[in-house]
Enzyme design. Sequence first.
Site, PDB file in Angstrom:
ATOM      1  N   ASP A  32       0.713  -1.202  -0.143  1.00 20.52           N
ATOM      2  CA  ASP A  32       0.159   0.018  -0.057  1.00 20.52           C
ATOM      3  C   ASP A  32       1.008   1.168  -0.090  1.00 20.52           C
ATOM      4  O   ASP A  32       1.423   1.808   0.972  1.00 20.52           O
ATOM      5  CB  ASP A  32      -1.023   0.026   1.223  1.00 20.52           C
ATOM      6  N   ASP A 104      -6.208   5.851   4.485  1.00 15.96           N
ATOM      7  CA  ASP A 104      -4.869   5.759   4.751  1.00 15.96           C
ATOM      8  C   ASP A 104      -4.462   5.321   6.042  1.00 15.96           C
ATOM      9  O   ASP A 104      -3.461   6.014   6.776  1.00 15.96           O
ATOM     10  CB  ASP A 104      -4.698   7.254   4.434  1.00 15.96           C
ATOM     11  N   HIS A 147      -5.319  12.227  13.629  1.00 13.57           N
ATOM     12  CA  HIS A 147      -6.128  12.049  12.592  1.00 13.57           C
ATOM     13  C   HIS A 147      -7.345  11.188  13.245  1.00 13.57           C
ATOM     14  O   HIS A 147      -8.674  11.121  12.571  1.00 13.57           O
ATOM     15  CB  HIS A 147      -5.532  11.242  11.281  1.00 13.57           C
ATOM     16  N   HIS A 186       0.017  17.782   8.803  1.00 10.17           N
ATOM     17  CA  HIS A 186      -1.439  17.535   8.222  1.00 10.17           C
ATOM     18  C   HIS A 186      -2.534  17.880   9.001  1.00 10.17           C
ATOM     19  O   HIS A 186      -2.041  18.190  10.276  1.00 10.17           O
ATOM     20  CB  HIS A 186      -1.661  16.103   8.181  1.00 10.17           C
ATOM     21  N   ASP A 277       6.685  15.985   9.951  1.00 10.14           N
ATOM     22  CA  ASP A 277       6.478  15.827   8.512  1.00 10.14           C
ATOM     23  C   ASP A 277       6.405  17.501   7.986  1.00 10.14           C
ATOM     24  O   ASP A 277       6.413  17.852   6.602  1.00 10.14           O
ATOM     25  CB  ASP A 277       5.178  15.017   7.982  1.00 10.14           C
ATOM     26  N   TYR A 317       8.499  11.676   8.267  1.00 16.16           N
ATOM     27  CA  TYR A 317       8.681  10.352   7.263  1.00 16.16           C
ATOM     28  C   TYR A 317      10.144  10.459   6.676  1.00 16.16           C
ATOM     29  O   TYR A 317      10.431   9.610   6.027  1.00 16.16           O
ATOM     30  CB  TYR A 317       7.780  10.241   6.344  1.00 16.16           C
TER      31      TYR A 317
HETATM   32  C1  X5A Z   1       0.248  11.262  11.627  1.00 14.26           C
HETATM   33  C2  X5A Z   1       0.337  11.629   9.948  1.00 14.26           C
HETATM   34  C3  X5A Z   1      -0.167  11.318   7.787  1.00 14.26           C
HETATM   35  C4  X5A Z   1      -1.299  10.462   6.797  1.00 14.26           C
HETATM   36  C5  X5A Z   1      -0.956  10.704   5.479  1.00 14.26           C
HETATM   37  C6  X5A Z   1      -1.967   9.963   4.630  1.00 14.26           C
HETATM   38  N1  X5A Z   1      -0.460  11.076   9.217  1.00 14.26           N
HETATM   39  N2  X5A Z   1      -1.778  10.248   3.108  1.00 14.26           N
HETATM   40  O1  X5A Z   1       1.280  12.252   9.583  1.00 14.26           O
HETATM   41 ZN    ZN Z   2       1.607  14.243   9.516  1.00 13.02          ZN
END
Ligand code: X5A
Ligand code: ZN
Length: 667
Positions: A32, A104, A147, A186, A277, A317
Amino acid sequence: MENPLAARCRKKMGTALVHDEEMTRYKLLWFDPACAIETPERLTVSHEALVRTGLAARCVPTPVREASDDDILLVHSKEYLDAVKKTPYMTLDDLKEFTLHYGDVYFHPNIYHCAKLAVGAALQLVDAVMTGKVRNGMALVRPPGHHSMRSAASGFCVFNNVAIAAKYAQQKYAVQRVLIVDWDIHHGQGVQYAFEDDPSVLYFSWHRYEHQEFWPNLRDSDYDCVGKDNGAGFTINVPWNKIGMQNSDYLAVFCHVLLPVAYEFGPELVLVCAGFDSAIGDPEGEMCATPDVFAHLTHLLMNLAGGKLCAVLEGGYNLTSLSQSVCLTVQSLLGDPPPRPTDLQGPCQSALESIQCVRSAHRKYWSCLQHAAERPSSDVSTKLEASGEARVSKADLVWPQPARHLPPALGTAAVIPEDLLCPLGCFRFPRDPHSQDVDVSTWSSLTPRRDVDVSTWSSLTALVGRLEKNEIRNGLALVSDVSMAMAHVFGHTPKQRVLVVCVGDTEVLSGLPEDGKTLTVHFSKEALDKPRCKYYIPVCLKKSLMQAACSLLLPLSYQYDPDLVLLARVPGSHVDQSEWQQLVGLLQGLAGGHMLVLIQEGEKTLVGPTASSLSGSPASSLGPLPAPGAEDIEALESLKWRLTTDWKLLQTCKDFTACCSTKAATT
Ligand code: X5A
Ligand code: ZN
C-alpha cells in the site's frame, strides 16, 4: 562547570522522555504505497539520535503504560473500541478488509497493543508534568493519533493520543484551559472534531492544504472553520496553500497568530501534536523549514502554562530530518538555548495571505486581533497563483546538519552588591579587574568574594567578554545607572550586533550608535522619543506588553538576529514581575541565549525573579489576559505598519500597499 545549585534546580524541573521499543513492533504487512512511509524505523532512529547526542541521558526516563478502556472512551466510541479490540485475532485478509473502512491507515495484529501504549505514553507524560515530577517532556510514540476520530481510524492513527491526553488532564487534574499546538503538516481533524464546540480547549493547527487538494481534503481545515457554538474561536486553522514554506513562514505564524492568542487564552497546560513531516525533506509535507526551527517553536511555547508542556510525536517520514527535529525539540525542552535562527527573509506571499485570512477570521473572538486587516479581497488571484510554479526544487532540499550539540556547561552570572544574597541558580561574578583570568568553576554562589573595591563597570566588561566567548550563558547586573552601564557595554563590544530592549519611562539611550550595530526597542507608558532611524523603535503602550512582545518585538528580534541581547529595566515601569519574566524567557531564544539584564538599583526586588528566568525556570503564568485597550492595539498596529518596509517579519498582510491605503483611510 555549571554551578551545582543551578544543576539541582534544573533537575527538579526536568524533562521526561517517554519511550518503549514495543511500539516498533508492528508494520505494514501488504502493499500500500499510501502507508509505506509509516515504518518502525521512525521510532528507532528518533530514539537512537537522542541517545547518540547525549540528550536522552539528560531526560527523566518515564515508562509507558497501557491506556485503559476508560481512558480511550474519553474520546472514542464503545463500538469503535470494541472493533479495534478484535484486530489482534484477525487473519491477514480480515485485517485488510477492516482497514478498508478507513482512509490511509493499516492494521496489524500488534497495533492495538501499541495504540494502547501510545495513548498510555501521552497520559504518563501528562501525569509526570501535572504532578510536578518534571517541568515538561516528550513522548515518542507509534501509532500517531491526531487524525483518528470518535469512531474511525485515519491517516496511520488508531486512537487520538493527544485528544485523550487533554480530556484526561481536565478530568484528573481539573485543568481549566488546554492549548493544543499541532505543528504536524497534516490537519489533525480528529483533534478538531473532539473539541470543536469546547471553549476549554484551544486547538491550533497549520497544515498543507493547497485549497483542499491535499489530504485529508476537508473543507473543515480552512481558515474560516473556527469552531462551533461555545467553541467558536477556539479552533485555529492555518492552511498552507503552497509547498516549500520556510522558517520565516512558520515563525511569522507563531508571532502573529498563535502566540498572541495563546497568551490571551492563558492555558494551564500545553500539548503539542509534534509531527515533523512539516520539516524539510519530508515526502508528505514538501516544506522547507529546517530542523532548527523546532527548537524555536518549542522555546516559544515553553513559558506558557507555567512551563507545563507535553510534546507527543505524530508524523515525520524523512528519517534524517525527523531525528534531527526530535533532537532539537528535546534540546529546547531541556532548557538549552536554541541555535541561531537561519534564513529569515520574511514570509512568502502565500503564507501572508493565509496569515491575513486567519487573523481576519478570528478578529471577533480575540481582542489581540481586533484590528487585524480584512482578508484579501480576491481569492481568485491566489488560486491562480497557487496552481503556478512550485517554490521547491530538488537543489533546495539539502540542509546543513544541525551544529553538533554541546551540553551548555554555562551558568548565570550575577553582578550584584556584596550585601545582596546571590540568587538561586546563579553564581556571583567577581568584582575584580582581573576577573578574565578567573576559572569559572572555582566560583561559588555561597562564598561572596571580599574584594569589592572595583567598579561594577569593569565587571560588566569582563562578563560581556565571557558571554562573547560562550563561556557563560547569560547574566544580570544591578547597576546605579543603566545608561552608563550600557554605554560601557557598547564601548567594549565593538564587533557585536546588540539587541537592546528597554522597559520603563526613563529615557536612557540618547547617545547610541544608529548604524545597525544596535537595534533598540524601548517600551514605555508615556511617550518618550520619536523614532530616529530604522534601528531605534520607541513603543508607547499603557499595558498589552505581551501582545507587543509577540507581534512586534519577536519578529524584529528574529530578523535582526543579534549576537547579544541587552535587556534593561529603568525606573518608571508598569511591567509586572510575571510579564518581565515572560520577556526574559522569550528573548532567550535569540543570540544563542546570550543575554545580559541590567536592572537599575531601585528595582532590587526583580533580581530574584530575573535570575530564576535566566537560569531556566519557567516564567510564572499570567493567566488569561484582559483585553488590551483599543488605544494600545492601534498604536501597535500603526507602528508595525510603519516598520514593515524595513522589517519583513512584521508583515501580516499579503498586498502591503493595498492594506496600507485602507489603513491610512481608517487612521
Ligand atoms: C500522522 C500523520 C499522515 C497520513 C497521510 C496520509 N499522518 N496520506 O502524519
Ligand atoms: Zn502528518
